[in-house]
Write a protein that holds these residues in place. Structure first.
Motif, short mmCIF file in Angstrom:
data_model
loop_
_atom_site.label_atom_id
_atom_site.label_comp_id
_atom_site.label_asym_id
_atom_site.label_seq_id
_atom_site.Cartn_x
_atom_site.Cartn_y
_atom_site.Cartn_z
N THR A 105 0.61 4.52 1.38
CA THR A 105 -0.15 5.02 2.58
C THR A 105 -0.39 6.49 2.55
O THR A 105 -1.26 6.98 2.86
N LEU B 101 0.90 -1.29 -0.08
CA LEU B 101 -0.10 -0.11 -0.03
C LEU B 101 0.63 1.33 -0.08
O LEU B 101 1.76 1.17 0.77
N LYS C 19 -4.32 6.25 -0.24
CA LYS C 19 -5.10 4.95 0.07
C LYS C 19 -6.33 4.87 -0.68
O LYS C 19 -7.11 6.15 -0.75
#
Length: 120
Positions: free
Chosen positions: A91, A89, A94
């Motif tokens: 961050t 991911l 997202k």
């Protein structure tokens, strides 16, 4: 690749296109692991690698993903899936995400993901 005015379809198969692009958005068909013998975490890593490659082929990347739908054959495996997801991911960017338990077309598949991403 086929085109219908402002819609382009990529990686077409008998019943679907692997990616459909329209109005600056890329819609990815369900992605499953190339190696169905992997565990849930391994299949997730493989799928995320495929998503990265598809997005790169369109000139975009995971920072531009808007939405992801994740299908798990066993919701009890969400921790294993999330380990791979969290390592991958971005961050700072997202996406919206939904995760559900579902039967998949091939019994060995443990995870399937679809995504919508903005093009650059």
């Amino acid at each position: 690749m086929s085109k219908n005015a402002d819609i382009s379809r990529h990686l077409e198969e008998e019943r679907l296109a692997g990616v459909v692009v329209h109005n600056g958005l890329a819609y990815l068909a369900g992605q499953v692991a190339d190696d169905a013998s992997l565990d849930t975490e391994g299949q997730t890593i493989d799928i995320l690698r495929q998503i990265d490659a598809l997005l790169a082929s369109l000139g975009t990347d995971k920072s531009r993903i808007l939405s992801v739908q994740i299908f798990l054959t066993d919701i009890g495996e969400i921790g294993a899936m999330n380990r791979a997801w969290d390592a991958w991911l971005d961050t700072a960017n997202k996406p919206a995400r939904a995760t559900v338990e579902a039967k998949l077309a091939v019994p060995e598949w443990r995870v399937e993901m679809t995504a919508i991403a903005a093009l650059k």
